[in-house]
Design an enzyme around this catalytic site. Structure first.
Site, PDB file in Angstrom:
ATOM      1  N   CYS A 184       0.850  -1.190   0.000  1.00 27.62           N
ATOM      2  CA  CYS A 184       0.000   0.000   0.000  1.00 27.62           C
ATOM      3  C   CYS A 184       0.886   1.240   0.000  1.00 27.62           C
ATOM      4  CB  CYS A 184      -0.911  -0.006   1.221  1.00 27.62           C
ATOM      5  SG  CYS A 184      -1.847   1.531   1.427  1.00 27.62           S
ATOM      6  N   ASP A 191      -0.059  -6.072   0.126  1.00 25.70           N
ATOM      7  CA  ASP A 191      -1.249  -6.438  -0.636  1.00 25.70           C
ATOM      8  C   ASP A 191      -0.930  -7.721  -1.395  1.00 25.70           C
ATOM      9  OD1 ASP A 191      -2.755  -4.141   0.099  1.00 25.70           O
ATOM     10  OD2 ASP A 191      -1.752  -2.961  -1.448  1.00 25.70           O
ATOM     11  N   ARG A 252      -8.705  -7.049   2.912  1.00 26.60           N
ATOM     12  CA  ARG A 252      -8.187  -6.343   4.081  1.00 26.60           C
ATOM     13  C   ARG A 252      -9.302  -5.432   4.571  1.00 26.60           C
ATOM     14  NH1 ARG A 252      -4.078  -2.382   3.913  1.00 26.60           N
ATOM     15  NH2 ARG A 252      -3.273  -3.158   1.934  1.00 26.60           N
TER      16      ARG A 252
END
Length: 276
Positions: A184, A191, A252
């Site tokens: 990120c 990620d 997430r």
């Protein structure tokens, strides 16, 4: 980091509001990231959509009884804005103590608010747990290249120069890898994703593709831009008759993001993988 993202709630302490607050949605213009790739809204070489799945969707019936469901959202790849993921989560949480007359009323509200944030109509489906459970998980199409023997030492930036092809052979194939990882750009959190490449064009060297995918491992960018970069790098190399790049990322904060970019119309269904 995208300059607009600095002002988003991502990476900051946030108050969790439990009543309907559409102002929580934080749009981030796509133009800056398109410019990094040499693109404008008028010159996009692909069609596509960003599929978002929400696993923490809940609201109240008029009686006060809670309902839980799974939300599926499709944001056009040419929309002026992406929606920053934490703001998306906070907005969805604001529905938790909000009554809606029925599911159709909730869907209409979601369409209105998300379309306003994205700058283009957003598709919305609110699905029962039973319906989604019945679908189970699926395997990605084509050949998995993850068992190929490669050597890698550079993980900081995508390396398109690693990609190789055989111009003397034209093939049509689908390959995939589960080794996609990036970070990120705001929080540096990992990620994790799986990526599919489907194309008709010069024969792509599979080992070089895997090396290239792994080179994203410490790269900082949003999911959408990683997929667009892969699409453009492959398009330059292969000069394909058709090309699709589709990634499915691990969720997430109760959300997963699944960008799809293609020279063709969007055809792939929004089915979950084993890590989703």
């Amino acid at each position: 980091m995208h300059p607009a993202a600095e002002h988003s709630p991502l990476g900051k302490s946030s108050e969790y509001i439990a009543t309907y607050t559409p102002s929580l949605l934080f749009p981030i213009p796509r133009t800056a990231k398109w410019a990094e790739l040499g693109l404008t809204a008028e010159t996009l070489p692909y069609k596509g959509v960003d599929f978002w799945n929400c696993f923490e969707l809940s609201w109240l019936l008029p009686s006060g009884k809670p309902v839980v469901a799974i939300g599926e959202f499709s944001i056009p790849a040419d929309s002026p804005n992406i929606i920053e993921s934490k703001s998306f989560k906070l907005y969805l949480n604001s529905l938790n103590q909000t009554p809606f007359a029925d599911t159709a009323s909730l869907e209409a509200t979601l369409v209105k608010d998300l379309s306003a944030a994205a700058g283009k109509p957003v598709g919305v489906r609110v699905r029962s747990l039973k319906d989604v459970e019945a679908e189970g998980v699926v395997a990605l199409p084509g050949v998995c290249i993850d068992d190929l023997d490669i050597s890698v030492s550079d993980y900081e930036h995508p390396r398109p120069e690693l990609l190789r092809c055989d111009d003397s052979r034209v093939v049509e194939e689908s390959v995939h890898s589960h080794l996609l990882k990036s970070n990120c750009p705001v929080t540096s959190q990992p990620d994790w994703g799986s990526v599919v490449v489907e194309y008709r064009g010069a024969a792509l060297d599979h080992a070089s593709l895997l090396e290239y995918i792994v080179s994203f491992r410490q790269h900082s960018d949003f999911h959408e831009q990683c997929v667009e970069r892969i699409f453009l790098d492959l398009q330059r190399l292969l000069k394909p008759e058709k090309l699709t790049v589709f990634a499915r990322y691990v969720r997430r904060g109760g959300l997963d993001i699944n960008p799809y970019r293609s020279t063709e119309s969007v055809q792939l269904p929004n089915h979950r993988l084993v890590r989703q």
